[in-house]
Design an enzyme around this catalytic site. Sequence first.
Site, PDB file in Angstrom:
ATOM      1  N   LYS A 199      -3.951  -9.213   4.942  1.00 28.08           N
ATOM      2  CA  LYS A 199      -3.464  -8.939   3.596  1.00 28.08           C
ATOM      3  C   LYS A 199      -1.975  -8.614   3.637  1.00 28.08           C
ATOM      4  O   LYS A 199      -1.428  -8.267   4.677  1.00 28.08           O
ATOM      5  CB  LYS A 199      -4.245  -7.786   2.962  1.00 28.08           C
ATOM      6  CG  LYS A 199      -4.159  -6.472   3.721  1.00 28.08           C
ATOM      7  CD  LYS A 199      -5.031  -5.418   3.068  1.00 28.08           C
ATOM      8  CE  LYS A 199      -4.943  -4.080   3.806  1.00 28.08           C
ATOM      9  NZ  LYS A 199      -5.755  -3.040   3.161  1.00 28.08           N
TER      10      LYS A 199
ATOM     11  N   TYR B  98      27.610   5.297  -0.845  1.00 31.53           N
ATOM     12  CA  TYR B  98      27.355   5.785  -2.198  1.00 31.53           C
ATOM     13  C   TYR B  98      27.085   7.293  -2.181  1.00 31.53           C
ATOM     14  O   TYR B  98      26.392   7.802  -1.312  1.00 31.53           O
ATOM     15  CB  TYR B  98      26.152   5.073  -2.809  1.00 31.53           C
ATOM     16  CG  TYR B  98      26.394   3.639  -3.177  1.00 31.53           C
ATOM     17  CD1 TYR B  98      25.711   2.610  -2.530  1.00 31.53           C
ATOM     18  CD2 TYR B  98      27.307   3.296  -4.170  1.00 31.53           C
ATOM     19  CE1 TYR B  98      25.927   1.282  -2.856  1.00 31.53           C
ATOM     20  CE2 TYR B  98      27.539   1.969  -4.502  1.00 31.53           C
ATOM     21  CZ  TYR B  98      26.842   0.972  -3.841  1.00 31.53           C
ATOM     22  OH  TYR B  98      27.068  -0.335  -4.175  1.00 31.53           O
TER      23      TYR B  98
END
Length: 817
Positions: A488, A711
């Site tokens: 998956k 940032y």
Amino acid sequence: MVTIQDIGTVLEGRWLQKNSADHPIQVLLVDSRQMQHPESTLFFALKGVRQDGHNFIESLYQSGVRNFIVDHPIDLLPIPEANIFLVSDVLASLQKLVSWHRQRFNIPVIGITGSNGKTVVKEWLNQILGTEYHVVKSPKSYNSQIGVPLSVWQLNEQADLAIFEAGISQPGEMKNLEEIIRPEIGIMTNIGSAHAEGFENIQQKLEEKLRLFVRCPKVICCRDHEDIFEALQRKDIPLFTWSFTRDAEIQVEIIDRLRAKTTIGYTFGSQQGTITIPFSDDASIENALHCLAAIKLFLPTLTELDRSFEHLLPIAMRLEALEGVNDCLIINDVYNADLESLSVALAFANFQSHQLNKTIILSDLLQQARERDLYQRVAQQLHQHGFTRLLGVGSQIGQIKPFLGKIQGSFFADTATLLKALQEEVFSHELILIKGARYFGFEKVTEQLSLKKHQTVLEVNLAALARNLKNFEDCLIDKNVKMMAMVKAAAYGSGGIEIARFLESRHIDYLAVAYLDEGVELRKAGIKTPIMVLNADINSLATMITYRLEPEVFSIFQLGAIIKSVGYSQSKLAIHLKLETGMNRLGFEFGDIATLCDMIKQSNCVEVGSIFSHLAASEDAAEQAFTQGQITRFKDMAQQVSTAIGFKPIWHIANSNAIVQYPEAQFDMVRIGIGMYGIGMPAQMQLEPVHTLTTFVSQIKNLAKGDTIGYGRKEKVEKTLKTATIAIGYADGLIRKAGNRRYAVVINGQKAPIIGTICMDMTMVDVTDIENIEIGTEVTVFGKDPTISDLALAADTIPYEVFTNLSGRVKRIYTYD
């Protein structure tokens, strides 16, 4: 400034909970992984095919987010200070809010749509006009029902001009985007069959695209595209046109192509001008003329902008020219395959060829499969552009054989067969155009034929995977016990098809996927091993039957719906019964067993393939008693079901850890997941890490005391510091929490701590004490040391999340070492 109070005024709905604080809203968030400024974020809990945003509200709250839009009531107890606004449709509310926001600004807005060229025209206009104006534009190709609102939300008081692109995939979508963008200048680039799957025909697609311009004062188009021009005229939409051959506001007089550039002479009213672009293909010329028309409409007297065309930069999109092996040139266009984009790609190749022999690797043209004479027309284009060899892939491309003439043709059933053949093929000093529909996965062909360069790569060592599987097999008490492998989430980010093929070659007994589309993808790739689908959609049972997929069934309601639906189809469906033994997530309870068994015995359209359950804490020694209780309950319940239905299906409950820790739980089959990659297992298993994630150094800087990094200026330089910027960020899957010195990558065998905040595409690291480092030096993000578990620990998460966060743009390379 937009505040949370504005939200309640603009949107239709009601407050489930409202904090007294009136928070300013600066960021609209739809993906919890991209959260950066929690205090000013408004999260829209969108529901996707695989994820439901509502499931991430509590974790976002813990990270500082306080503002949420939801479509159903949620538990408020864990989030007491949150502002929760309830709406009927989260996506529609996102669009409505941004539509209101757009109306607050009275600046010129350019809206661009079309089948091809939208992003290039937008980026080139920004390159040219950005020197004169503060431009707000769509990031990359943000042109969808979600992307457009996120783009337009960037409008602010400093903006002088906005440029947004709009894309659609089905009828009815452009109305929403028009209300958000409301362009004052429109650009219709072209119309073709690319991305046309959701439309009945090209005309319907064109009509839908033109809805972007219903209130637009002026729309730019090429006068030579008659279908577009006439459709716009019928709608009485004011036009501003350019043309090679017809009367238009801008008349192209001269096209002078050289190998690396093109000069275009034009007339605009009384103006006579010339622009030169550093490209020579037809698509770039058309895109440049759209830009020229927009500039002449917007700034008719500013002729000095013509010189800016000389400095246009290429846009990294789907069409690339790459260095290939043995001095070949690779033209990479593996996003779609239709006649229009093929024409663009052939023209691009024609002006890149340098007199080289030309080979095309071409897939079936799936988007136009029903068109008559399709492959005759393809052959005509190949002849026209001087191609001498065709390698065709797919079941339909063979129809071109009668029309090839002197073009040498070789044909392959699928990409895997082609890749095997390419290992024996020698290419030298030629142009190779790789053109295919996304379904065929031609990225692997490009990878095989391209000159290997430093890049961000996830290497998957299949030999290590094989050795790990052997270790698990050695732990089985009974060698007849079957093994189910979980693939998956694209095999935990490793590449679902490639891993499934490898597991099938190892004679794995079962595969398991999370969703239907993952199973369909494996079947289309030729995987024949039985596949269980964990989260089955009862509305897609016909697809399940067609592709021989076997759903997990966990409730009486779900079983009843399946029996009813499959009964109508007169088919038989294998199902897997999930029992609730303590996980308290999904599964039949003890009290359901009698009803469950009666339904199965009375139905002749379902057959029970297996009975299983899920262990909650098999890896935790402190939960041993609980785990053993789960195993006992499972055994009792499975026995009741088997006795009642008259036969014993496969039983399975053991996951990777339980295979080793609870051998009595191996029963008839075991399930192996992340453990096969060498993750989360006891040291005595001596498993090997299968994955290595590497990137490279993009830039090196020497910083002085007082400088700051990244940032938010999170890293403040206390003394002289040497830093390296590496080409990986959170958009690649490097989780932001690993920043600010919580994690270190390895360069030249030494640890380089991440400094500052991890950016979207880049990360800065401290390399002060590392020697022999330069641009291009390889960086190990995880592998044998540091491991993926080390990264997960630093990011305060689990290895599963690290794996599944790895984005599609990180290239996967499969080795056998």
